[in-house]
Design a protein around this motif. Structure first.
Motif, PDB file in Angstrom:
ATOM      1  N   LEU A 191       0.813  -1.212   0.000  1.00 29.11           N
ATOM      2  CA  LEU A 191       0.000   0.000   0.000  1.00 29.11           C
ATOM      3  C   LEU A 191       0.849   1.266   0.000  1.00 29.11           C
ATOM      4  CD1 LEU A 191      -2.776  -1.051   2.551  1.00 29.11           C
ATOM      5  CD2 LEU A 191      -3.032  -0.744   0.081  1.00 29.11           C
ATOM      6  N   GLY A 192       2.157   1.099   0.136  1.00 28.58           N
ATOM      7  CA  GLY A 192       3.038   2.268   0.119  1.00 28.58           C
ATOM      8  C   GLY A 192       3.134   2.979   1.451  1.00 28.58           C
ATOM      9  N   LEU A 193       2.658   2.330   2.519  1.00 25.74           N
ATOM     10  CA  LEU A 193       2.694   2.977   3.828  1.00 25.74           C
ATOM     11  C   LEU A 193       4.019   2.751   4.543  1.00 25.74           C
ATOM     12  CD1 LEU A 193      -0.938   2.240   5.052  1.00 25.74           C
ATOM     13  CD2 LEU A 193      -0.069   4.096   3.627  1.00 25.74           C
ATOM     14  N   LEU A 194       4.778   1.756   4.088  1.00 20.69           N
ATOM     15  CA  LEU A 194       6.117   1.561   4.623  1.00 20.69           C
ATOM     16  C   LEU A 194       6.999   0.902   3.580  1.00 20.69           C
ATOM     17  CD1 LEU A 194       5.928  -1.654   5.514  1.00 20.69           C
ATOM     18  CD2 LEU A 194       4.906  -0.693   7.557  1.00 20.69           C
ATOM     19  N   THR A 195       8.304   0.984   3.833  1.00 21.33           N
ATOM     20  CA  THR A 195       9.284   0.365   2.939  1.00 21.33           C
ATOM     21  C   THR A 195      10.133  -0.588   3.758  1.00 21.33           C
ATOM     22  OG1 THR A 195      10.809   2.175   3.367  1.00 21.33           O
ATOM     23  CG2 THR A 195       9.459   2.350   1.397  1.00 21.33           C
ATOM     24  N   SER A 196      10.678  -1.604   3.081  1.00 19.49           N
ATOM     25  CA  SER A 196      11.529  -2.544   3.798  1.00 19.49           C
ATOM     26  C   SER A 196      12.890  -2.636   3.124  1.00 19.49           C
ATOM     27  CB  SER A 196      10.878  -3.920   3.845  1.00 19.49           C
ATOM     28  OG  SER A 196      10.908  -4.513   2.564  1.00 19.49           O
ATOM     29  N   SER A 197      13.901  -2.925   3.940  1.00 17.61           N
ATOM     30  CA  SER A 197      15.234  -3.117   3.384  1.00 17.61           C
ATOM     31  C   SER A 197      15.953  -4.171   4.205  1.00 17.61           C
ATOM     32  CB  SER A 197      16.007  -1.796   3.429  1.00 17.61           C
ATOM     33  OG  SER A 197      16.038  -1.314   4.757  1.00 17.61           O
ATOM     34  N   THR A 199       6.764   5.429   5.532  1.00 13.33           N
ATOM     35  CA  THR A 199       6.846   6.425   4.467  1.00 13.33           C
ATOM     36  C   THR A 199       6.013   7.641   4.890  1.00 13.33           C
ATOM     37  OG1 THR A 199       4.877   5.582   3.378  1.00 13.33           O
ATOM     38  CG2 THR A 199       6.981   4.612   2.723  1.00 13.33           C
ATOM     39  N   ASP A 200       6.042   8.670   4.074  1.00 16.10           N
ATOM     40  CA  ASP A 200       5.198   9.835   4.371  1.00 16.10           C
ATOM     41  C   ASP A 200       3.725   9.452   4.355  1.00 16.10           C
ATOM     42  OD1 ASP A 200       7.345  11.442   4.731  1.00 16.10           O
ATOM     43  OD2 ASP A 200       7.292  12.342   2.734  1.00 16.10           O
ATOM     44  N   ALA A 201       3.387   8.607   3.368  1.00 17.99           N
ATOM     45  CA  ALA A 201       2.001   8.126   3.308  1.00 17.99           C
ATOM     46  C   ALA A 201       1.657   7.346   4.575  1.00 17.99           C
ATOM     47  CB  ALA A 201       1.793   7.248   2.072  1.00 17.99           C
ATOM     48  N   GLY A 202       2.620   6.567   5.058  1.00 18.21           N
ATOM     49  CA  GLY A 202       2.401   5.811   6.285  1.00 18.21           C
ATOM     50  C   GLY A 202       2.178   6.722   7.467  1.00 18.21           C
ATOM     51  N   ARG A 203       2.927   7.816   7.493  1.00 18.04           N
ATOM     52  CA  ARG A 203       2.788   8.760   8.599  1.00 18.04           C
ATOM     53  C   ARG A 203       1.398   9.406   8.590  1.00 18.04           C
ATOM     54  NH1 ARG A 203       7.684   9.506  11.070  1.00 18.04           N
ATOM     55  NH2 ARG A 203       8.812   8.784   9.230  1.00 18.04           N
TER      56      ARG A 203
END
Lengths: 113, 113
Positions: free
Chosen positions: B57-63, B78-82
DNA sequence: GTGCTATCTATTGGCAGCCAACATATTAAT
DNA sequence: ATTAATATGTTGGCTGCCAATAGATAGCAC
């Protein structure tokens, strides 16, 4: 509000609106709706099976109430229901404290009244 | 606490513990447990699918984060997650106000801080 | 007198969403 | 070596509420 948001808290809601006196099913829906400021809109498919279950558990009793030609089924709290309601309130407090402290750390929970 | 009590509030919990900085899955479980005072004990079968969904959903990223020979997958907001987290907090407030006012009528909701 | 809406009870199938159980690997302690 | 902690992941299943459906009475507008 997401339709199935009350999941897990339904019994408490039903017991709570019956605390001040007996009500029939339709009036229970109205009472929940009113007391929640119009946010909670329970369906018959939700409450009737739940009321039957609570009656089987001995938490409430039902009696048919004649209004003209019409029949209403009135539900009333038993003593067991009253003490179960106290448990539901305690569980609600624990639940909101737990979720709330993860979601909003730093916000103090309201002291018990 | 009933096992599946977090139903409907899981996303908010995950986003909230990531607010202060990236964490890997196992640490997320620990953070939720700690911040809830040991009450909420999420399982891997609960969080990993949820984290994947939130990433889609683009609310977080993983690495992938190497610690010695070991690989950890770190998740970050992410900003969207915030901004989604802000929405989850608002929804939580609405939800607790609604259920709370049915369960405990007469108790005033806490004013927004 | 006929539609329409509100009031009232009730049942059934479906499904969202979380968990239990399982699978696998590394690391550290004993 | 064995155990336990750390770490990631998948899959099937079940709980519990809802949507849809059904049916009856009552009052009002037209």
């Amino acid at each position: 509000m997401r339709a199935d948001a009350v999941r897990g808290h339904l019994d408490g809601l039903l017991l709570a609106v019956l605390e001040q006196g007996p009500l029939h099913g339709y009036a229970i829906i109205a009472a929940v709706q009113q007391r929640s400021g119009g946010v909670l809109d329970l369906r018959t498919g939700t409450i009737y099976p739940a009321l039957n279950r609570l009656e089987r558990l001995g938490l409430l009793t039902s009696s048919w109430d004649a209004v003209g030609e019409r029949r209403r089924r009135c539900y009333a709290l038993t003593d067991a229901g009253r003490s179960s309601l106290a448990g539901e309130r305690a569980a609600w407090r624990e639940f909101t404290t737990a979720i709330g402290s993860v979601l909003n750390p730093g916000v103090q929970p309201r002291p018990a009244t």
